[in-house]
Design a protein around this motif. Structure first.
Motif, PDB file in Angstrom:
ATOM      1  N   MET A   1       0.815  -1.044  -0.113  1.00 57.06           N
ATOM      2  CA  MET A   1      -0.023   0.218  -0.232  1.00 57.06           C
ATOM      3  C   MET A   1       0.927   1.581  -0.624  1.00 57.06           C
ATOM      4  SD  MET A   1      -2.744   0.777   2.947  1.00 57.06           S
ATOM      5  CE  MET A   1      -4.082   2.551   2.763  1.00 57.06           C
ATOM      6  N   PRO A   2       0.487   1.966  -1.011  1.00 58.02           N
ATOM      7  CA  PRO A   2       1.781   3.877  -0.600  1.00 58.02           C
ATOM      8  C   PRO A   2       1.776   4.109   0.234  1.00 58.02           C
ATOM      9  CG  PRO A   2      -0.228   3.756  -2.626  1.00 58.02           C
ATOM     10  CD  PRO A   2      -0.383   2.174  -1.601  1.00 58.02           C
ATOM     11  N   SER A   3       2.319   4.984   0.346  1.00 55.93           N
ATOM     12  CA  SER A   3       2.421   5.630   1.970  1.00 55.93           C
ATOM     13  C   SER A   3       1.867   7.185   1.445  1.00 55.93           C
ATOM     14  CB  SER A   3       4.317   6.466   2.194  1.00 55.93           C
ATOM     15  OG  SER A   3       4.756   7.009   1.194  1.00 55.93           O
ATOM     16  N   LYS A   4       1.057   8.220   2.417  1.00 56.04           N
ATOM     17  CA  LYS A   4       0.686   9.074   1.816  1.00 56.04           C
ATOM     18  C   LYS A   4       1.088  10.022   1.357  1.00 56.04           C
ATOM     19  CE  LYS A   4      -2.644   9.100   6.238  1.00 56.04           C
ATOM     20  NZ  LYS A   4      -3.058   9.622   7.557  1.00 56.04           N
ATOM     21  N   THR A   5       2.740  10.015   0.970  1.00 53.15           N
ATOM     22  CA  THR A   5       3.384  11.057   0.394  1.00 53.15           C
ATOM     23  C   THR A   5       3.046  10.312  -0.849  1.00 53.15           C
ATOM     24  OG1 THR A   5       4.940  11.427   2.210  1.00 53.15           O
ATOM     25  CG2 THR A   5       6.082  11.671  -0.305  1.00 53.15           C
ATOM     26  N   GLU A   6       3.658   9.081  -0.428  1.00 53.78           N
ATOM     27  CA  GLU A   6       3.711   8.805  -2.353  1.00 53.78           C
ATOM     28  C   GLU A   6       2.056   8.700  -2.625  1.00 53.78           C
ATOM     29  OE1 GLU A   6       4.768   4.815  -1.163  1.00 53.78           O
ATOM     30  OE2 GLU A   6       6.235   4.584  -1.871  1.00 53.78           O
ATOM     31  N   GLN A   7       1.739   8.839  -2.103  1.00 54.41           N
ATOM     32  CA  GLN A   7       0.071   9.245  -2.414  1.00 54.41           C
ATOM     33  C   GLN A   7      -0.227  10.282  -3.285  1.00 54.41           C
ATOM     34  OE1 GLN A   7      -3.156   8.764   0.774  1.00 54.41           O
ATOM     35  NE2 GLN A   7      -4.668   9.574  -0.355  1.00 54.41           N
ATOM     36  N   PHE A   8      -0.536  11.647  -1.903  1.00 55.34           N
ATOM     37  CA  PHE A   8       0.316  12.719  -2.708  1.00 55.34           C
ATOM     38  C   PHE A   8       1.125  13.060  -3.493  1.00 55.34           C
ATOM     39  CE2 PHE A   8       0.238  17.001   0.267  1.00 55.34           C
ATOM     40  CZ  PHE A   8      -0.345  18.062  -1.093  1.00 55.34           C
ATOM     41  N   LEU A   9       1.933  12.689  -3.704  1.00 51.52           N
ATOM     42  CA  LEU A   9       2.963  13.107  -5.447  1.00 51.52           C
ATOM     43  C   LEU A   9       2.226  12.327  -6.520  1.00 51.52           C
ATOM     44  CD1 LEU A   9       6.744  11.896  -3.582  1.00 51.52           C
ATOM     45  CD2 LEU A   9       5.085  13.878  -4.085  1.00 51.52           C
ATOM     46  N   SER A  10       1.786  11.254  -6.378  1.00 49.74           N
ATOM     47  CA  SER A  10       1.090  10.525  -7.666  1.00 49.74           C
ATOM     48  C   SER A  10      -0.643  11.817  -8.006  1.00 49.74           C
ATOM     49  CB  SER A  10       0.102   9.021  -7.154  1.00 49.74           C
ATOM     50  OG  SER A  10      -0.708   8.895  -6.273  1.00 49.74           O
ATOM     51  N   LEU A  11      -0.877  12.371  -6.808  1.00 52.20           N
ATOM     52  CA  LEU A  11      -2.276  13.460  -7.059  1.00 52.20           C
ATOM     53  C   LEU A  11      -1.664  14.636  -7.580  1.00 52.20           C
ATOM     54  CD1 LEU A  11      -3.804  13.696  -4.218  1.00 52.20           C
ATOM     55  CD2 LEU A  11      -4.813  12.689  -6.145  1.00 52.20           C
ATOM     56  N   LEU A  12       0.015  14.236  -7.592  1.00 47.51           N
ATOM     57  CA  LEU A  12       0.834  15.992  -8.408  1.00 47.51           C
ATOM     58  C   LEU A  12       1.094  15.188  -9.839  1.00 47.51           C
ATOM     59  CD1 LEU A  12       3.226  17.616  -5.021  1.00 47.51           C
ATOM     60  CD2 LEU A  12       0.540  18.215  -6.614  1.00 47.51           C
ATOM     61  N   ASP A  13       1.534  14.260  -9.931  1.00 43.81           N
ATOM     62  CA  ASP A  13       1.711  13.703 -11.027  1.00 43.81           C
ATOM     63  C   ASP A  13       2.946  14.602 -11.693  1.00 43.81           C
ATOM     64  OD1 ASP A  13       2.112  11.925 -13.148  1.00 43.81           O
ATOM     65  OD2 ASP A  13      -0.013  12.837 -13.886  1.00 43.81           O
ATOM     66  N   GLY A  14       4.314  15.057 -10.946  1.00 40.14           N
ATOM     67  CA  GLY A  14       4.354  15.976 -11.494  1.00 40.14           C
ATOM     68  C   GLY A  14       4.494  17.376 -11.631  1.00 40.14           C
ATOM     69  N   GLN A  15       3.657  18.016 -11.275  1.00 36.72           N
ATOM     70  CA  GLN A  15       3.237  19.364 -11.211  1.00 36.72           C
ATOM     71  C   GLN A  15       3.834  20.399 -10.674  1.00 36.72           C
ATOM     72  OE1 GLN A  15      -1.256  19.644 -11.011  1.00 36.72           O
ATOM     73  NE2 GLN A  15      -0.836  21.586  -9.441  1.00 36.72           N
ATOM     74  N   PRO A  16       4.240  21.322 -10.655  1.00 38.30           N
ATOM     75  CA  PRO A  16       5.663  22.190 -10.867  1.00 38.30           C
ATOM     76  C   PRO A  16       5.076  23.510  -9.646  1.00 38.30           C
ATOM     77  CG  PRO A  16       5.820  23.080 -12.679  1.00 38.30           C
ATOM     78  CD  PRO A  16       4.380  21.541 -12.386  1.00 38.30           C
ATOM     79  N   VAL A  17       4.053  23.871 -10.406  1.00 37.08           N
ATOM     80  CA  VAL A  17       3.435  24.443  -8.608  1.00 37.08           C
ATOM     81  C   VAL A  17       2.143  24.184  -8.673  1.00 37.08           C
ATOM     82  CG1 VAL A  17       2.630  27.018  -9.497  1.00 37.08           C
ATOM     83  CG2 VAL A  17       4.793  26.393 -10.508  1.00 37.08           C
ATOM     84  N   ILE A  18       2.091  24.138  -7.649  1.00 35.39           N
ATOM     85  CA  ILE A  18      -0.069  24.616  -6.478  1.00 35.39           C
ATOM     86  C   ILE A  18      -0.534  26.054  -6.993  1.00 35.39           C
ATOM     87  CG2 ILE A  18      -1.256  23.380  -4.895  1.00 35.39           C
ATOM     88  CD1 ILE A  18       0.799  21.507  -4.549  1.00 35.39           C
ATOM     89  N   PRO A  19      -1.078  26.278  -7.293  1.00 41.63           N
ATOM     90  CA  PRO A  19      -2.143  27.271  -7.370  1.00 41.63           C
ATOM     91  C   PRO A  19      -2.695  27.204  -5.589  1.00 41.63           C
ATOM     92  CG  PRO A  19      -2.530  26.254  -9.438  1.00 41.63           C
ATOM     93  CD  PRO A  19      -1.716  25.150  -8.197  1.00 41.63           C
ATOM     94  N   VAL A  20      -2.109  28.511  -5.076  1.00 38.28           N
ATOM     95  CA  VAL A  20      -2.606  28.765  -3.809  1.00 38.28           C
ATOM     96  C   VAL A  20      -3.975  30.020  -3.794  1.00 38.28           C
ATOM     97  CG1 VAL A  20      -2.448  29.592  -1.393  1.00 38.28           C
ATOM     98  CG2 VAL A  20      -0.673  28.119  -2.634  1.00 38.28           C
ATOM     99  N   LEU A  21      -5.270  29.685  -3.451  1.00 42.38           N
ATOM    100  CA  LEU A  21      -6.309  30.078  -3.994  1.00 42.38           C
ATOM    101  C   LEU A  21      -7.421  31.029  -2.842  1.00 42.38           C
ATOM    102  CD1 LEU A  21      -7.468  28.086  -6.854  1.00 42.38           C
ATOM    103  CD2 LEU A  21      -6.038  29.919  -7.131  1.00 42.38           C
ATOM    104  N   LYS A  22      -7.113  31.813  -3.195  1.00 41.99           N
ATOM    105  CA  LYS A  22      -8.412  32.748  -1.674  1.00 41.99           C
ATOM    106  C   LYS A  22      -9.681  33.018  -2.609  1.00 41.99           C
ATOM    107  CE  LYS A  22      -7.316  36.560  -0.210  1.00 41.99           C
ATOM    108  NZ  LYS A  22      -8.369  37.154   0.028  1.00 41.99           N
ATOM    109  N   ILE A  23     -10.972  32.135  -2.032  1.00 45.28           N
ATOM    110  CA  ILE A  23     -11.902  32.651  -3.037  1.00 45.28           C
ATOM    111  C   ILE A  23     -12.712  33.102  -2.565  1.00 45.28           C
ATOM    112  CG2 ILE A  23     -14.117  31.218  -4.224  1.00 45.28           C
ATOM    113  CD1 ILE A  23     -11.246  30.690  -5.729  1.00 45.28           C
ATOM    114  N   ASP A  24     -13.100  34.869  -2.797  1.00 43.04           N
ATOM    115  CA  ASP A  24     -14.043  35.727  -2.529  1.00 43.04           C
ATOM    116  C   ASP A  24     -15.135  35.388  -2.915  1.00 43.04           C
ATOM    117  OD1 ASP A  24     -11.611  37.653  -1.027  1.00 43.04           O
ATOM    118  OD2 ASP A  24     -10.887  38.105  -3.038  1.00 43.04           O
TER     119      ASP A  24
END
Length: 213
Positions: A1-24
């Motif tokens: 079973m993959p670790s939570k880190t591996e799970q997270f990295l698989s979600l990102l799939d090499g994405q270099p930037v995570i947009p940080v959003l403040k929704i007004d």
């Protein structure tokens, strides 16, 4: 079973930037998520800094199949549970606490906790967390500080956030202990307010290509 880190990295799939959003305005959440995903940034962080944040997460999770929505600025176990129930696929916190570590241990949803001092990093590592948010990155010492952490904390990887822009993102991404960066520059207020989704899509495309340049 993959670790939570591996799970997270698989979600990102090499994405270099995570947009940080403040929704007004909650009505912006779905078209914004779609524009970012079209530009190559499907994994997004909606921060719990506004009253509409949880509803924004719910709408994106339900309506934007191509998006991977996470919740940011999670400060306690109650917010962790609320964000998870809203559909968050990952949780981001500005710091690391025993309460959040316990909440993450009892959940299948991966936690990206903030850690900038050696003590905080060691506390996170003892809890089995080896993918951490470095926040606020620029104010805490920037890329040179992170570079200095690579040797004593081998195996710990980071997502620097806070003051990261197009001007310095590559400096962070070039470090061996950096997986990705978090930034708000891909969805600036001056483009979100008028709903200029095409311009945001282009900014996302440029950010998604940062590792290729």
């Amino acid at each position: 079973m993959p670790s939570k880190t591996e799970q997270f990295l698989s979600l990102l799939d090499g994405q270099p930037v995570i947009p940080v959003l403040k929704i007004d305005r909650v009505a912006d959440a779905v078209p914004l998520a779609r524009a970012l995903a079209r530009g190559g940034l499907p994994a997004i962080e909606i921060t719990l800094r506004t009253a509409d944040a949880l509803e924004a997460i719910r709408r994106v999770a339900a309506e934007v199949e191509e998006a991977i929505v996470g919740a940011g600025t999670i400060l306690n176990a109650r917010q962790f549970s609320e964000a998870e129930a809203a559909g968050s696929k990952f949780i981001v916190s500005p710091g690391v606490t025993r309460e959040l570590i316990a909440a993450a241990a009892n959940s299948k949803t991966p936690l990206l906790p903030g850690a900038i001092t050696p003590g905080e990093i060691m506390m996170a590592r003892e809890a089995g967390l080896d993918f951490l948010k470095f926040f606020p990155a620029e104010q805490a010492g920037g890329a040179s500080f992170l570079k200095a952490l690579a040797s004593p904390f081998a195996g710990i990887r980071f997502c620097p956030t806070g003051g990261v822009t197009t001007r310095n993102a590559r400096d962070y991404l070039a470090l061996p202990n950096v997986v990705c960066v978090g930034g708000s520059w891909v969805a600036p207020d001056e483009l979100v307010r008028p709903g200029d989704w095409a311009a945001i899509e282009q900014l996302a495309r440029e950010a998604a290509d940062l590792l290729k340049a």
